[in-house]
Design a protein around this motif. Structure first.
Motif, mmCIF file in Angstrom:
data_model
loop_
_atom_site.group_PDB
_atom_site.id
_atom_site.type_symbol
_atom_site.label_atom_id
_atom_site.label_comp_id
_atom_site.label_asym_id
_atom_site.label_seq_id
_atom_site.Cartn_x
_atom_site.Cartn_y
_atom_site.Cartn_z
ATOM 1 N N ALA A 34 0.841 -1.203 0.000
ATOM 2 C CA ALA A 34 0.000 0.000 0.000
ATOM 3 C C ALA A 34 0.875 1.252 0.000
ATOM 4 N N PRO A 35 0.521 2.294 -0.790
ATOM 5 C CA PRO A 35 1.345 3.518 -0.812
ATOM 6 C C PRO A 35 1.440 4.193 0.555
ATOM 7 N N TYR A 36 0.293 4.280 1.258
ATOM 8 C CA TYR A 36 0.268 4.894 2.579
ATOM 9 C C TYR A 36 -0.674 4.081 3.457
ATOM 10 N N LEU A 37 -0.352 3.954 4.726
ATOM 11 C CA LEU A 37 -1.288 3.355 5.672
ATOM 12 C C LEU A 37 -0.875 3.725 7.087
ATOM 13 N N ARG A 38 -1.875 3.755 7.961
ATOM 14 C CA ARG A 38 -1.632 4.004 9.390
ATOM 15 C C ARG A 38 -2.286 2.889 10.184
ATOM 16 N N GLN A 121 4.951 4.596 4.660
ATOM 17 C CA GLN A 121 4.943 5.058 3.270
ATOM 18 C C GLN A 121 5.810 4.113 2.449
ATOM 19 N N ASN A 122 5.231 3.536 1.403
ATOM 20 C CA ASN A 122 5.927 2.565 0.577
ATOM 21 C C ASN A 122 6.109 3.079 -0.842
ATOM 22 N N GLY A 123 7.142 2.594 -1.501
ATOM 23 C CA GLY A 123 7.398 2.946 -2.888
ATOM 24 C C GLY A 123 8.056 1.804 -3.633
ATOM 25 N N TYR A 124 8.013 1.878 -4.948
ATOM 26 C CA TYR A 124 8.560 0.810 -5.780
ATOM 27 C C TYR A 124 9.153 1.412 -7.042
ATOM 28 N N VAL A 125 10.357 0.967 -7.387
ATOM 29 C CA VAL A 125 11.021 1.370 -8.621
ATOM 30 C C VAL A 125 11.468 0.099 -9.337
#
Length: 381
Positions: A34-38, A121-125
Motif C-alpha cells: 500500500a502507498p500509505y497506511l496508518r 509510506q511505501n514505494g517501488y522502482v
C-alpha cells in the motif's frame, strides 16, 4: 454561575468527551504494497477526557477587576490530569479605553496518532540501477512510529493589550505577547535495514532489494515566540466600513538533549516562518441594491536559516492576495446576484515552500445567484 458571591462572580463548569476510535487492521501484504497506511497497536479504543473548570472574577476597584481561573483535565491516553491556570487583570481608565494583562498555561491535547500508531509510506522502482552496476527491482518503506513516553506539549503565555473605541465609528486594539512552547515533536531515525533477494525479478533485473527506514517521535524541541498585533475598524460614514490588521510573530527554536548535539537544523527549521501579516477589508453598501466588498492579504517571505536549506526550496514566498465581491439585488422578491474574484494577482504563485510540494494558486472568477422566499406580510406582523 454565581453572580454575587461576596461581591464577586464565580463560574463553575465541566466537560466530558468520549470518542470511539477504530483503526483498520492490515495484512502483511498490505503493509508492503500500500502507498500509505496508518495502523495502531490497539485497533479499537475509547478515547476519554474529563474536565472541570472554575473562573473567579474579583472587582478590585470601580475600574479594575481580577480574574483567576483554572481547568483540570484528565486524559486516559496518558492516564494523567493536567492543570491549566490563568490570571487576567482588566483596568478601565476611561469610558472608552481599557488596559488588560494576563498569563495562562495550556496543554496540547494528547493524541494516539503520535503515541501508539505507526504511519508507513511505501514505494517501488522497477529496474533501478544500483552502485554495484546491476539493476534490481527496488521496494522501499519509511516507517514513522509513535512513542508512548512523549511528554505532553505545554504552552505558557504572557500578554498585554490596550483597547480604544469611539462608539461604532472607530475601534483600535493593540496587544503583545511572549510565549514558551515546550516538548515539541520531531522524528528521530532509529534504524535502517536492507534485504536482497537474488533472481525472480522483472526482466533486466538480477534480483529484488527491500529497504526499510524507521523513525520514532521524540520531544526535544522548544520555542520562544513573541509578537504583537494592531487592528482597527473605522466607519467614516454609515454605509462604509474599513477593517485593517497587522501582526508580527517571531519564533526562536531550541533543542535539548543528546539528540541535539550533532544537528541544530531541526530546531532552526522552526524559525523558518513568515514574520509579517497584513489584512485589510472594505465593506461598502453603495445603495439599497448594490453592495461591494474587497480584501487584501499580505504575508511576508521567510528568512531561511543557513543550516536549514536553500531559499528556493525551503523559503516561504511572499504572498499578496486580493479578493473582490460585488452584489446586486433589486428588491426583496428578486434574487441576489454576486460576482466574486478570488486570489487576484496571485495567479500561478505559491503560498508554501517548494519542499512542501505546493500547488499553484489560481485566480478564480465565479457568479452566485441566491433566491430566498420572502413573505411581505411578515414585516407587518
Amino acid at each position: 454561575m454565581f453572580e454575587d458571591l461576596w461581591g464577586t462572580q464565580l463560574m463553575l463548569g465541566g466537560n466530558v468527551r468520549l470518542i470511539q476510535e477504530r483503526f483498520h487492521q492490515y495484512s502483511r501484504y498490505d503493509e508492503v504494497t500500500a502507498p500509505y497506511l496508518r495502523s495502531a497497536n490497539q485497533a479499537s479504543y475509547l478515547n476519554q477526557s474529563y474536565g472541570v473548570y472554575a473562573n473567579w472574577t474579583i472587582p478590585m476597584t470601580e475600574s479594575a477587576s481580577l480574574m483567576l481561573g483554572n481547568r483540570w483535565q484528565y486524559h486516559n491516553i496518558t492516564d494523567d490530569t493536567y492543570a491549566q491556570p490563568q490570571i487576567r487583570l482588566n483596568y478601565k481608565f476611561a469610558d472608552n479605553q481599557t488596559l488588560w494583562a494576563g498569563w495562562g498555561s495550556a496543554v496540547v491535547t494528547p493524541s494516539r496518532l503520535e503515541r501508539s500508531t505507526e504511519f508507513r509510506q511505501n514505494g517501488y522502482v522497477e529496474n533501478a540501477l544500483f552502485s554495484d552496476g546491476n539493476r534490481y527491482d527496488y521496494h522501499y518503506s519509511y516507517l514513522y512510529k509513535g512513542n508512548n513516553q512523549l511528554k505532553v506539549e505545554t504552552v505558557d503565555t504572557v500578554e498585554a493589550g490596550y483597547r480604544f473605541w469611539h462608539g461604532e465609528k472607530l475601534q483600535l486594539n493593540l496587544n503583545g505577547f511572549y510565549s514558551i512552547h515546550e516538548n515539541i515533536r520531531a522524528y528521530a531515525g532509529t534504524g535502517a535495514q536492507q534485504w536482497v533477494i537474488p533472481g525472480g525479478a522483472s526482466e533486466g533485473s538480477v534480483g529484488t532489494v527491500f529497504e526499510q527506514y524507521t523513525s520514532e517521535y521524540v520531544d526535544p524541541l522548544w520555542t520562544r515566540t513573541y509578537g504583537g498585533e494592531l487592528s482597527a475598524k473605522w466607519q467614516p460614514i454609515a454605509n462604509l466600513q474599513l477593517n485593517a490588521n497587522y501582526s508580527y510573530k517571531k519564533i526562536l527554536g531550541y533543542c535539548s538533549g543528546n539528540i541535539c548535539q550533532s544537528n541544530s537544523a531541526v530546531a532552526k527549521a522552526l524559525e523558518n516562518q513568515p514574520n509579517h501579516f497584513v489584512n485589510a477589508q472594505a465593506i461598502w453598501d453603495i445603495s439599497p441594491q448594490w453592495w461591494l466588498s474587497s480584501g487584501v492579504q499580505y504575508v511576508s517571505a521567510s528568512s531561511v536559516p543557513s543550516n536549514v536549506g536553500t531559499v528556493e526550496q525551503n523559503g516561504w514566498p511572499r504572498v499578496v492576495n486580493i479578493d473582490l465581491a460585488l452584489s446586486w439585488q433589486h428588491s426583496h422578491p428578486w434574487p441576489r446576484i454576486t460576482a466574486t474574484i478570488e486570489n487576484l494577482g496571485a495567479d500561478e504563485s505559491y503560498e508554501y515552500p517548494q519542499a512542501y510540494g505546493p500547488f499553484q494558486n489560481d485566480t478564480q472568477y465565479w457568479l452566485q445567484v441566491e433566491w430566498r422566499y420572502w413573505n411581505p406580510l411578515s414585516e407587518h406582523r
